[in-house]
Design an enzyme around this catalytic site. Structure first.
Site, PDB file in Angstrom:
ATOM      1  N   PRO A   1       6.091  62.803 -20.837  1.00 23.24           N
ATOM      2  CA  PRO A   1       5.354  61.897 -20.016  1.00 23.24           C
ATOM      3  C   PRO A   1       6.290  61.190 -19.039  1.00 23.24           C
ATOM      4  O   PRO A   1       7.355  60.721 -19.436  1.00 23.24           O
ATOM      5  CB  PRO A   1       4.825  60.902 -21.028  1.00 23.24           C
ATOM      6  N   GLU A   2       5.932  61.162 -17.808  1.00 17.16           N
ATOM      7  CA  GLU A   2       6.653  60.368 -16.812  1.00 17.16           C
ATOM      8  C   GLU A   2       5.892  59.060 -16.632  1.00 17.16           C
ATOM      9  O   GLU A   2       4.989  58.758 -17.411  1.00 17.16           O
ATOM     10  CB  GLU A   2       6.760  61.151 -15.489  1.00 17.16           C
TER      11      GLU A   2
END
Length: 271
Positions: free
Chosen positions: A2-3
């Site tokens: 996840p960014e």
DNA sequence: ATGGGCACCTGGCTGC
DNA sequence: TGCAGCCAGGTGCCCA
């Protein structure tokens, strides 16, 4: 992992079930994450009430009166809110059970995620204290980027993925932002013009904001607090599109490796 | 200070 | 079927 958009989506998703609710139990099934989960958690947390849930870079901060949980999703981590009687599955490493009959459950096959506890200001924690500005604030703009890139020989793509330059930009959104700004990923950071710095800062803000709006990007593991994927994947211009045609100019999208990470770009559009 | 490479893990996919 | 090899949303740490 996840960014930033996926972490922010997660933060927003878990907040309603936790805010002003009391922890009744912490269950740790696997302490061996990137760092061992502190042994004190099971005794410290029960009885505590969640006061705020914040995000700094890709960290989620869960604040209690007695201290703060600092958690990171690593590459494959996800958080979900579930009913307390839902059976844990493989790689469900810990649960925080609330007084509502719901629980917060952490799932992470690769175990690059982490969970820390601090009684002090979490922003002064060693993992957070040296982080660069948030990309979605006024402090991060074209002038900031232009100033910081001067004298830096590193490629611009690696530069914007460096958390001491700007936080939250990971491998997907780095390629996407550079495409939008029409900048070649291999260009030395110090060789981008002032105009390009402004375009790039704008592109980073835009791509992150748009991704947050539709729940982030799901490639493999990522799901939000309800267990559903993000839909930004359909809006990607270059990431994981090597060999396919550029959505703007119809020439083939290319892939190459930079700092051991895949970079995707359109050589016809980006210079 | 800067930049480059490695390490930490599991699992999915490809090709022989 | 089995297995080797490659790839994957991150980032701290060590070295030159």
């Amino acid at each position: 992992m996840p960014e930033l958009p996926e972490v922010e989506t997660t933060r927003r998703g878990i907040a309603p079930a936790l805010l002003e609710r009391r922890v009744v139990e912490v269950i740790v099934r696997e302490r061996r994450l990137r760092w061992p989960i502190p042994a004190s958690l099971e005794s410290v947390l029960p009885g505590q009430i969640v006061r705020r849930i914040e995000r700094r870079a890709k960290y989620i901060l869960i604040r209690f009166d007695a201290g703060t949980l600092i958690l990171h999703l690593g590459m494959s981590g996800s958080l979900r809110v579930l009913k307390s009687d839902v059976r844990p599955e493989l790689h469900d490493h810990w649960d925080i059970r609330m007084d509502t009959g719901m629980l917060l459950r952490f799932h992470d096959p690769r175990r690059f995620g982490s969970l820390h506890w601090t009684e002090f200001d979490p922003r002064l924690h060693p993992l957070l204290v040296k982080l660069a500005p948030e990309p979605l604030t006024q402090r991060f703009d074209g002038e900031y980027l232009f100033r910081l890139t001067r004298k830096r020989a590193v490629a611009i793509k690696q530069f914007i993925m460096n958390s001491q330059a700007v936080v939250g930009v990971g491998n997907i959104y780095a390629s996407e932002a550079l495409f939008r700004a029409r900048i070649a990923p291999r260009r030395a950071a110090r060789r981008i013009s002032r105009t390009q710095a402004h375009l790039l800062a704008r592109a980073i803000k835009d791509v992150l904001t748009e991704a947050i709006k539709i729940g982030g990007t799901t490639l493999r593991d990522y799901v939000n607090a309800e267990g559903t994927p993000g839909y930004f994947r359909q809006r990607l211009f270059v990431y994981e599109r090597a060999g396919e045609l550029c959505r703007v100019c119809k020439s083939p999208v290319k892939r190459f490796v930079q700092g051991q990470r895949s970079t995707y770009w359109c050589p016809a559009c980006q210079h």
